[in-house]
Design a protein around this motif. Structure first.
Motif, PDB file in Angstrom:
ATOM      1  N   SER A 114      -1.123  -7.380  -1.589  1.00 33.33           N
ATOM      2  CA  SER A 114      -0.836  -7.939  -0.144  1.00 33.33           C
ATOM      3  C   SER A 114       0.265  -8.843   0.081  1.00 33.33           C
ATOM      4  CB  SER A 114      -2.322  -8.679   0.049  1.00 33.33           C
ATOM      5  OG  SER A 114      -2.412  -9.373   1.241  1.00 33.33           O
ATOM      6  N   VAL A 115       0.356  -9.747  -1.108  1.00 34.27           N
ATOM      7  CA  VAL A 115       1.632 -10.552  -0.977  1.00 34.27           C
ATOM      8  C   VAL A 115       2.906 -10.116  -1.011  1.00 34.27           C
ATOM      9  CG1 VAL A 115       2.678 -12.521  -2.521  1.00 34.27           C
ATOM     10  CG2 VAL A 115       0.013 -12.472  -2.292  1.00 34.27           C
TER      11      VAL A 115
ATOM     12  N   ARG B  62       3.441  -7.195   0.260  1.00 31.29           N
ATOM     13  CA  ARG B  62       3.474  -6.228   1.307  1.00 31.29           C
ATOM     14  C   ARG B  62       3.759  -7.302   2.455  1.00 31.29           C
ATOM     15  NH1 ARG B  62       4.809  -2.236  -1.159  1.00 31.29           N
ATOM     16  NH2 ARG B  62       3.262  -0.990  -2.209  1.00 31.29           N
ATOM     17  N   ASN B  63       3.830  -8.347   2.357  1.00 35.00           N
ATOM     18  CA  ASN B  63       4.142  -9.426   3.376  1.00 35.00           C
ATOM     19  C   ASN B  63       3.293  -9.325   4.711  1.00 35.00           C
ATOM     20  OD1 ASN B  63       5.881 -10.457   1.421  1.00 35.00           O
ATOM     21  ND2 ASN B  63       7.731  -9.348   2.336  1.00 35.00           N
ATOM     22  N   GLY B  64       2.127  -8.970   4.579  1.00 37.04           N
ATOM     23  CA  GLY B  64       1.316  -8.991   5.498  1.00 37.04           C
ATOM     24  C   GLY B  64       1.446  -7.890   6.579  1.00 37.04           C
ATOM     25  N   CYS B  65       1.980  -6.553   6.050  1.00 32.92           N
ATOM     26  CA  CYS B  65       2.305  -5.815   6.993  1.00 32.92           C
ATOM     27  C   CYS B  65       0.977  -4.985   7.614  1.00 32.92           C
ATOM     28  CB  CYS B  65       2.817  -4.459   6.121  1.00 32.92           C
ATOM     29  SG  CYS B  65       4.632  -4.761   6.337  1.00 32.92           S
ATOM     30  N   LYS B  66       0.963  -4.757   8.996  1.00 35.60           N
ATOM     31  CA  LYS B  66      -0.115  -4.022   9.547  1.00 35.60           C
ATOM     32  C   LYS B  66       0.182  -2.649   9.816  1.00 35.60           C
ATOM     33  CE  LYS B  66      -2.649  -8.048  11.531  1.00 35.60           C
ATOM     34  NZ  LYS B  66      -2.972  -8.489  12.600  1.00 35.60           N
TER      35      LYS B  66
ATOM     36  N   ILE C  88      10.013  -3.166   3.416  1.00 31.95           N
ATOM     37  CA  ILE C  88       9.700  -3.394   2.050  1.00 31.95           C
ATOM     38  C   ILE C  88      10.463  -3.147   1.084  1.00 31.95           C
ATOM     39  CG2 ILE C  88       7.701  -3.796   0.241  1.00 31.95           C
ATOM     40  CD1 ILE C  88       5.855  -3.553   2.900  1.00 31.95           C
TER      41      ILE C  88
END
Lengths: 583, 135
Positions: free
Chosen positions: B13-14, B16-20, B135
């Protein structure tokens, strides 16, 4: 202002009819409310000193009555004296005009006739001079009641009205909080607590304004009376009292108050010196009050536009005669104050207030949308003069861009219009700052790029202009797609990067750019310029940008300029570095 | 999910830098599988059962970094969803990846950022999603 539909027009006509026909009831009521407004602050002060409500009201009313009675007696004596000498003044006037007619002063020659007519009018009211005996034929069948009515009728009517005003004033003063509460409920507002607070504030401010105005006008009258006494104009007290009262009449009151003593000075004294001194006295005192004392005591504005005051004076004079003219200013000030604080009556504030109808940013955007570039440029220049270049961008240009994007988002304007607006705003920026040699610039290695749209590119241009103004160099990266943007930015090896992205359109690309740039340039300071008004900042969008790698998300251009321009050691990220964690 | 599994997901998660990612598919199994796959990789994934539901979420303020959508769905198809997103100024920069159960040429003239046929090669799909998210 709300749409003037037929129904609303009907209501307006009905209101005017009620105001006109209800004059005998409404005028005393309005006078009583005005007096209550004026007397509330001194009454409050007495209550704060420990006096009960009844006593404080009685003390204030008695004090005012005593002052009015003393002044009234003095003024009445002077009026009676003036009336008895009007014939003599009329003759003097005729002589003087005959002597100056040869000099070409024909304009004032008619004044003699005016004074004669005035004298005849006053004689008719006061009765014949003392040396003549009046002979009246009284019909034999007149009853005692009729005689009483004939004798006291002209006096009784104003006396009864005065008594009514007095009683109403005392009642309003004694029950002011209760009446205010009832008025708020009558206005039918949704949020009574908030409205009560704001309306109380409005009442207090209007009350202080009217009292201060009354003090100022009384002071004006006193200074004029003293000045006229020094000049030697007869009946100085009468003219002073008249000047004090007439100053309540917007715009024309002082002019009218000047004419009578100036005319008398012209008649009484040989030459023009005293008449000119009289006019000069009025001019100096009135201009001093209007330009120095009133702004100091009342603030810069009374909250009412000059045009509204003028229209109001005409309307109330038509409706209620002389008293309407006197009450026009207080009524207009009250109506504008109520309109500012009660959402249901906002149209009153818009129609009567002295604030521009549109907010400055909305006005600027409206002018740009209408293609009125000159107006928009004038607004922008004025803002730059009032504040600074960056502040003008933050307060006008950027909100203008945001409004354009919002309109585009809800399809209120099409793509073509949006592009035209951006192009016009870009043109305004060029016209605002003609090309000039910026001089040596500090090289901090700052690079800026637009996240997505032409609006973002304009944001970059504003940043460049602001930084150049702050003697700092900014290099701009322009490319077709976002991958190339990243590539070209990385090639420049910047130490500070600014990604310009107007929310919400630029958010997606801004996050993409931040992730890529952070991966490629781990030590660079990344600032996202995402201008948003305070009330729209949710924090979520900024948090996601920080998660994507931004060091700082600036909500204003000034903030971005500040962060990018401050000294920083290479490789040291600022304390607001991303707090990585679960999304 | 086990403790180690959670630790791995957190690390991803870290990364992916908060990708939604918004996953749109009418087939519940397929949708669930994609959501789980993306969450295992550290993305934040949200599911929608058709184009109409997806559009409603977007109008409610969902701001995904990418939309992964099936083409043939009831109520609102993937074609219609793509058209709506590309016409909306606020949404048109969101990358769209199509998952289609038929040959690629039948997808028509849609402006999309990736097309994958079912059954999908997940490693290629994940690589493309990562690329489009920056990313």
């Amino acid at each position: 202002m709300r749409d003037l539909s037929l129904g609303r027009l009907g209501q307006l006509v009905l209101l005017i009819a009620v105001l006109h026909w209800g004059r005998p009831v409404l005028v005393p009521l309005a006078l009583a409310f005005y007096l209550a407004f004026v007397l509330t602050p001194p009454s409050n002060r007495l209550e704060q000193l420990g006096l009960p409500r009844g006593l404080s009201v009685a003390a204030v009313v008695v004090a005012v009555l005593a002052a009015v009675a003393v002044l009234g007696a003095l003024v009445t004596a002077q009026v009676a004296d003036l009336a008895s000498k009007l014939h003599a003044y009329s003759a003097q006037m005729a002589n003087k005009l005959t002597s100056v007619r040869g000099g070409g002063l024909r304009i004032v020659s008619d004044s003699s006739r005016v004074v004669s007519e005035l004298a005849r009018g006053i004689e008719a009211q006061l009765g014949p001079p003392d040396h003549l005996t009046a002979v009246r034929v009284v019909p034999g069948g007149v009853s005692a009641t009729q005689r009483l009515e004939e004798a006291f009728g002209p006096v009784l009517e104003p006396l009864a009205a005065l008594l009514l005003v007095l009683v109403l004033t005392i009642f309003v003063l004694a029950h002011r909080e209760d009446l205010r509460g009832r008025l708020i409920v009558l206005l039918g507002t949704q949020n009574v607590t908030l409205t009560t607070r704001t309306m109380t504030d409005a009442f207090v401010r209007v009350s202080h304004l009217l009292l201060t105005q009354a003090y100022i006008n009384s002071g004006f009258g006193a200074v004029i009376a003293f000045g006229l006494y020094l000049i030697g104009v007869p009946y100085a007290l009468l003219w002073g009292a008249l000047a004090g009262v007439l100053r309540f009449v917007p715009l024309l009151g002082t002019l009218v108050a000047t004419l009578l003593p100036a005319l008398l000075a012209f008649v009484t004294f040989p030459g023009f010196q005293q008449a000119l001194l009289t006019v000069g006295l009025f001019l100096v005192v009135d201009l001093t009050l209007a330009n120095f004392i009133e702004p100091l005591v009342l603030g810069k504005r009374t909250g009412v536009s000059a045009l509204a005051l003028l229209v109001s004076a005409v309307l109330w004079t038509w409706l209620w005669g002389g008293l309407g003219l006197f009450l026009a200013m207080p009524i207009t000030v009250c109506a504008a104050a109520v309109g500012r604080h009660v959402p249901e009556l906002k149209f009153l504030a818009v129609a009567l207030g002295d604030e521009p109808g549109l907010e400055p940013d909305l006005n600027f955007y409206q002018r740009t949308l209408a293609g009125a570039g000159k107006d928009a440029l004038r607004l922008l220049r004025r803002k730059v003069e009032e504040s600074s270049l960056t502040r003008a961008f933050d307060d006008l240009l950027i909100p203008g861009l945001r409004l354009m994007l919002m309109d585009q988002n809800v399809h209120a304007i099409n793509q073509e219009t949006a592009e035209r607006v951006v192009s016009d705003l870009d043109g305004l920026l060029t016209r605002l700052l003609p090309p000039a040699e910026p001089g040596p610039l500090q090289k901090l290695g700052i690079v800026a790029l637009a996240a997505e749209s032409t609006a973002d590119a304009l944001l970059v241009r504003m940043l460049q202009t602001s930084l150049t103004d702050a003697k700092t160099e900014l290099r701009v990266v322009r490319a077709g797609d976002r991958a190339t943007l990243v590539e070209q930015t990385v090639q420049r090896e910047p130490s500070r990067i600014c990604v310009a992205a107007l929310p919400p359109l630029g958010n997606n690309n801004a996050r993409f750019l931040c992730r890529r740039l952070r991966a490629a340039l781990p030590d660079a300071l990344i600032v996202v310029l995402a201008p948003e008004p305070e009330q729209h900042r949710s924090g979520e969008a900024a948090a996601r940008l920080r998660e994507a790698g931004a060091d700082h998300v600036a909500a204003t251009l000034a903030e971005a300029v500040g962060v990018l321009g401050q000294a920083r050691e290479r490789g040291v990220r600022p304390p607001s570095a991303p707090q990585l964690g679960a999304s | 999910m086990t403790f180690f599994g959670q630790a791995i997901a957190l690390r991803r998660s870290v990364a992916r830098n908060g990708c939604k990612v918004l996953v749109v598919d009418d087939d519940i199994d397929s949708r669930q599988m994609l959501v789980e796959l993306l969450e295992r990789e550290g993305y934040s994934a949200t599911g929608a059962e058709n184009g109409s539901r997806a559009l409603a979420s977007l109008e409610d303020g969902l701001d995904p970094d990418l939309i992964l959508t099936d083409l043939q769905m009831p109520v609102m198809s993937g074609w219609e969803l793509c058209e709506h997103v590309k016409l909306e100024p606020r949404l048109r920069s969101i990358p769209i990846v199509l998952l289609c159960g038929m040959a690629g040429q039948q997808r028509g003239q849609l402006q999309v950022d990736g097309v994958f046929e079912k059954p999908t090669d997940t490693s290629r799909l994940l690589a493309r999603i990562a690329e489009l998210c920056g990313i």
